[in-house]
Motif scaffolding. Structure first.
Motif, PDB file in Angstrom:
ATOM      1  N   LEU A   1       0.889  -0.995   0.035  1.00 60.53           N
ATOM      2  CA  LEU A   1       0.026   0.112   0.061  1.00 60.53           C
ATOM      3  C   LEU A   1       0.928   1.172   0.077  1.00 60.53           C
ATOM      4  O   LEU A   1       1.777   1.212   0.674  1.00 60.53           O
ATOM      5  CB  LEU A   1      -0.837  -0.019   1.300  1.00 60.53           C
ATOM      6  CG  LEU A   1      -1.821   1.271   1.591  1.00 60.53           C
ATOM      7  CD1 LEU A   1      -2.770   1.455   0.633  1.00 60.53           C
ATOM      8  CD2 LEU A   1      -2.307   1.465   2.996  1.00 60.53           C
ATOM      9  N   LEU A   2       0.631   2.203  -0.849  1.00 61.42           N
ATOM     10  CA  LEU A   2       1.323   3.523  -0.866  1.00 61.42           C
ATOM     11  C   LEU A   2       0.316   4.506  -0.019  1.00 61.42           C
ATOM     12  O   LEU A   2      -0.690   4.691  -0.715  1.00 61.42           O
ATOM     13  CB  LEU A   2       1.593   4.009  -2.125  1.00 61.42           C
ATOM     14  CG  LEU A   2       2.417   5.218  -2.535  1.00 61.42           C
ATOM     15  CD1 LEU A   2       3.840   5.142  -1.887  1.00 61.42           C
ATOM     16  CD2 LEU A   2       2.520   5.560  -4.102  1.00 61.42           C
ATOM     17  N   VAL A   3       0.681   4.860   0.994  1.00 66.61           N
ATOM     18  CA  VAL A   3       0.007   6.086   1.562  1.00 66.61           C
ATOM     19  C   VAL A   3       0.611   7.571   1.267  1.00 66.61           C
ATOM     20  O   VAL A   3       1.706   7.601   1.455  1.00 66.61           O
ATOM     21  CB  VAL A   3       0.097   5.912   3.213  1.00 66.61           C
ATOM     22  CG1 VAL A   3      -0.869   6.989   3.810  1.00 66.61           C
ATOM     23  CG2 VAL A   3      -0.658   4.549   3.752  1.00 66.61           C
ATOM     24  N   ASP A   4       0.075   7.949   0.555  1.00 61.81           N
ATOM     25  CA  ASP A   4       0.289   9.435  -0.098  1.00 61.81           C
ATOM     26  C   ASP A   4       1.155   9.097  -1.152  1.00 61.81           C
ATOM     27  O   ASP A   4       1.995   8.239  -1.242  1.00 61.81           O
ATOM     28  CB  ASP A   4       0.577  10.568   0.761  1.00 61.81           C
ATOM     29  CG  ASP A   4      -0.527  10.885   1.780  1.00 61.81           C
ATOM     30  OD1 ASP A   4      -1.590  10.983   1.170  1.00 61.81           O
ATOM     31  OD2 ASP A   4      -0.263  11.204   2.892  1.00 61.81           O
ATOM     32  N   CYS A   5       1.246  10.308  -1.814  1.00 63.49           N
ATOM     33  CA  CYS A   5       1.940  10.212  -3.182  1.00 63.49           C
ATOM     34  C   CYS A   5       2.447  11.584  -3.538  1.00 63.49           C
ATOM     35  O   CYS A   5       2.546  11.867  -4.846  1.00 63.49           O
ATOM     36  CB  CYS A   5       1.018   9.619  -4.428  1.00 63.49           C
ATOM     37  SG  CYS A   5       1.768   8.710  -5.737  1.00 63.49           S
ATOM     38  N   GLY A   6       2.896  12.243  -2.562  1.00 64.25           N
ATOM     39  CA  GLY A   6       3.259  13.540  -2.716  1.00 64.25           C
ATOM     40  C   GLY A   6       4.784  13.718  -3.410  1.00 64.25           C
ATOM     41  O   GLY A   6       5.130  14.901  -3.161  1.00 64.25           O
ATOM     42  N   LEU A   7       4.770  13.334  -4.417  1.00 64.69           N
ATOM     43  CA  LEU A   7       6.163  13.401  -5.320  1.00 64.69           C
ATOM     44  C   LEU A   7       5.897  13.730  -6.814  1.00 64.69           C
ATOM     45  O   LEU A   7       4.776  13.065  -7.068  1.00 64.69           O
ATOM     46  CB  LEU A   7       7.055  12.253  -4.861  1.00 64.69           C
ATOM     47  CG  LEU A   7       7.562  12.173  -3.605  1.00 64.69           C
ATOM     48  CD1 LEU A   7       8.245  10.887  -3.221  1.00 64.69           C
ATOM     49  CD2 LEU A   7       8.463  13.197  -3.133  1.00 64.69           C
ATOM     50  N   GLY A   8       6.630  14.050  -7.667  1.00 68.63           N
ATOM     51  CA  GLY A   8       6.570  13.952  -9.112  1.00 68.63           C
ATOM     52  C   GLY A   8       7.100  12.524  -9.147  1.00 68.63           C
ATOM     53  O   GLY A   8       7.334  11.729  -8.452  1.00 68.63           O
ATOM     54  N   ILE A   9       6.465  12.198 -10.470  1.00 73.58           N
ATOM     55  CA  ILE A   9       6.486  10.724 -10.786  1.00 73.58           C
ATOM     56  C   ILE A   9       7.835  10.164 -10.913  1.00 73.58           C
ATOM     57  O   ILE A   9       8.179   8.974 -10.787  1.00 73.58           O
ATOM     58  CB  ILE A   9       5.306  10.491 -11.977  1.00 73.58           C
ATOM     59  CG1 ILE A   9       4.971   8.935 -11.899  1.00 73.58           C
ATOM     60  CG2 ILE A   9       5.893  10.976 -13.373  1.00 73.58           C
ATOM     61  CD1 ILE A   9       3.727   8.491 -12.331  1.00 73.58           C
ATOM     62  N   ARG A  10       8.742  11.141 -11.896  1.00 71.52           N
ATOM     63  CA  ARG A  10      10.150  10.398 -11.939  1.00 71.52           C
ATOM     64  C   ARG A  10      10.682  10.332 -10.550  1.00 71.52           C
ATOM     65  O   ARG A  10      11.342   9.380 -10.146  1.00 71.52           O
ATOM     66  CB  ARG A  10      10.898  11.512 -12.619  1.00 71.52           C
ATOM     67  CG  ARG A  10      10.809  11.428 -14.128  1.00 71.52           C
ATOM     68  CD  ARG A  10      11.718  12.270 -14.734  1.00 71.52           C
ATOM     69  NE  ARG A  10      11.304  12.602 -16.170  1.00 71.52           N
ATOM     70  CZ  ARG A  10      12.020  13.575 -16.769  1.00 71.52           C
ATOM     71  NH1 ARG A  10      13.096  14.223 -16.139  1.00 71.52           N
ATOM     72  NH2 ARG A  10      11.555  13.708 -18.011  1.00 71.52           N
ATOM     73  N   GLN A  11      10.503  11.255  -9.521  1.00 73.12           N
ATOM     74  CA  GLN A  11      11.016  11.042  -8.101  1.00 73.12           C
ATOM     75  C   GLN A  11      10.352  10.002  -7.323  1.00 73.12           C
ATOM     76  O   GLN A  11      11.248   9.167  -6.682  1.00 73.12           O
ATOM     77  CB  GLN A  11      10.704  12.468  -7.534  1.00 73.12           C
ATOM     78  CG  GLN A  11      11.745  12.695  -6.136  1.00 73.12           C
ATOM     79  CD  GLN A  11      13.081  12.527  -6.277  1.00 73.12           C
ATOM     80  OE1 GLN A  11      13.651  11.680  -5.581  1.00 73.12           O
ATOM     81  NE2 GLN A  11      13.591  13.494  -7.183  1.00 73.12           N
ATOM     82  N   LEU A  12       9.117   9.628  -7.403  1.00 73.45           N
ATOM     83  CA  LEU A  12       8.574   8.520  -6.743  1.00 73.45           C
ATOM     84  C   LEU A  12       9.316   7.470  -7.312  1.00 73.45           C
ATOM     85  O   LEU A  12       9.415   6.277  -6.497  1.00 73.45           O
ATOM     86  CB  LEU A  12       7.071   8.642  -6.948  1.00 73.45           C
ATOM     87  CG  LEU A  12       6.232   7.609  -6.383  1.00 73.45           C
ATOM     88  CD1 LEU A  12       6.207   7.678  -4.923  1.00 73.45           C
ATOM     89  CD2 LEU A  12       4.873   7.181  -6.775  1.00 73.45           C
ATOM     90  N   ASP A  13       9.272   7.241  -8.774  1.00 74.25           N
ATOM     91  CA  ASP A  13       9.843   5.741  -9.249  1.00 74.25           C
ATOM     92  C   ASP A  13      11.447   5.553  -8.766  1.00 74.25           C
ATOM     93  O   ASP A  13      11.715   4.478  -8.487  1.00 74.25           O
ATOM     94  CB  ASP A  13       9.837   6.039 -10.764  1.00 74.25           C
ATOM     95  CG  ASP A  13       8.578   5.763 -11.530  1.00 74.25           C
ATOM     96  OD1 ASP A  13       7.906   4.953 -10.984  1.00 74.25           O
ATOM     97  OD2 ASP A  13       8.384   6.421 -12.611  1.00 74.25           O
ATOM     98  N   ALA A  14      12.099   6.828  -8.425  1.00 70.28           N
ATOM     99  CA  ALA A  14      13.578   6.637  -8.331  1.00 70.28           C
ATOM    100  C   ALA A  14      13.529   6.130  -6.722  1.00 70.28           C
ATOM    101  O   ALA A  14      14.355   5.346  -6.426  1.00 70.28           O
ATOM    102  CB  ALA A  14      14.018   8.013  -8.490  1.00 70.28           C
ATOM    103  N   ARG A  15      12.538   6.920  -5.782  1.00 64.94           N
ATOM    104  CA  ARG A  15      12.648   6.523  -4.417  1.00 64.94           C
ATOM    105  C   ARG A  15      12.166   5.076  -4.381  1.00 64.94           C
ATOM    106  O   ARG A  15      12.458   4.274  -3.379  1.00 64.94           O
ATOM    107  CB  ARG A  15      12.022   7.591  -3.757  1.00 64.94           C
ATOM    108  CG  ARG A  15      12.712   8.659  -3.706  1.00 64.94           C
ATOM    109  CD  ARG A  15      12.299   9.842  -2.852  1.00 64.94           C
ATOM    110  NE  ARG A  15      12.535  11.168  -3.297  1.00 64.94           N
ATOM    111  CZ  ARG A  15      12.270  12.326  -2.525  1.00 64.94           C
ATOM    112  NH1 ARG A  15      11.702  12.034  -1.531  1.00 64.94           N
ATOM    113  NH2 ARG A  15      12.684  13.464  -2.860  1.00 64.94           N
TER     114      ARG A  15
END
Ligand SMILES: [Zn+2]
Ligand SMILES: [Zn+2]
Length: 270
Positions: free
Chosen positions: A41-55
């Motif tokens: 489960l991902l709780v909140d998604c407050g990043l840009g999509i590239r940054q989220l993929d990277a993290r």
């Protein structure tokens, strides 16, 4: 505080990892094991999509492994790329109706699920229980998650701990807990007066001392691990949050983990 032996146990069923925390963007992955399969489960998604993929990559994951997204409220540091990610990966997204309305009712192409206060969401072995918090958003919800054994609370973005909040956190062994600001730093900051009132108000964000009071209140119900989260870059310092929580809980400052803005924290056992 938590024994290293437990952390190393092969019986780990519920784990979590902050991918980032604070006004620069919030996202937390919660992982439950059911037999040989994992649910994320991902709780909140407050990043840009590239940054989220990277993290996610740094966490050893791919976005396609996320089974569901839960959005706590509509503020930009929580919603981020949720719509884009959901549509790209075809992931269901849970949020309150108020949050959905505040976002302008975007088209989730059938992936939207409406979450309500105190109505459980079952995702494989993971049971998610949303609860209402006092925050200046339309209908903000935070969550506890359990695999039937361990219980984790995620609690950021609230101005004060209502009795409802404390009831929901009772029994959590681990809590990702907002420690937004130190009142003296906030008062001395360059923030305009209205913003100081908003942040420090009953529907704003938790001061370190308020977070410490929450931790103290739920400690007798089994709290073992606190991760300080959503620290203000301008109005707080990690050592102040650690000190406030450690003093309340009677442990060492070093026992208190801090999820920082750019990197969150490592994988932790709930
Ligand atoms: Zn926030
Ligand atoms: Zn917020």
């Amino acid at each position: 505080m938590r024994s290293k032996f437990l952390v190393l146990s092969l019986l780990i069923m519920l784990r979590f990892k902050s991918l980032g925390s604070g006004s620069s963007g919030n996202a937390t992955v919660i992982q439950a094991r059911g037999g040989t399969s994992l649910t994320h489960l991902l709780v909140d998604c407050g990043l840009g999509i590239r940054q989220l993929d990277a993290r996610l990559g740094q966490a050893g994951m791919l976005a396609e492994q996320i089974d569901a997204i839960f959005i706590t409220h509509e503020h930009g540091d929580h919603i981020g790329c949720a719509l884009q990610l959901a549509l790209r990966e075809r992931i269901p997204v849970w949020m309150s109706h108020g949050t959905y309305a505040a976002l302008g009712e975007p088209d989730f192409e059938g992936l939207l699920r409406i979450a309500c206060d105190a109505v459980a969401i079952d995702l494989g072995p993971l049971r998610v229980l949303p609860f209402t918090v006092p925050h200046d958003a339309r209908e903000p919800l935070q969550v506890t998650c359990t695999d039937g054994s361990a219980r984790l609370g995620v609690l950021t973005d609230l101005g004060h701990a209502s009795s409802h909040v404390l009831e929901h956190l009772a029994g959590c062994g681990s809590v990702l807990l907002e420690c937004n600001h130190d009142p003296d730093l906030l008062a001395a900051s360059g923030y305009p007066a209205f913003l100081k009132r908003r942040v420090g108000g009953a529907h704003g964000h938790l001061a370190n001392s308020a977070a410490a009071a929450i931790a103290l209140a739920i400690q007798p119900r089994g709290l073992q691990q606190v991760v300080a989260a959503h620290l203000s870059e301008q109005n707080n310092r990690p050592e102040l949050a650690r000190r406030a929580l450690a003093m309340a809980l009677g442990c060492s400052d070093a026992d208190i983990l801090v999820a920082d803005g750019p990197s969150g924290c490592g994988w932790l056992t709930a």
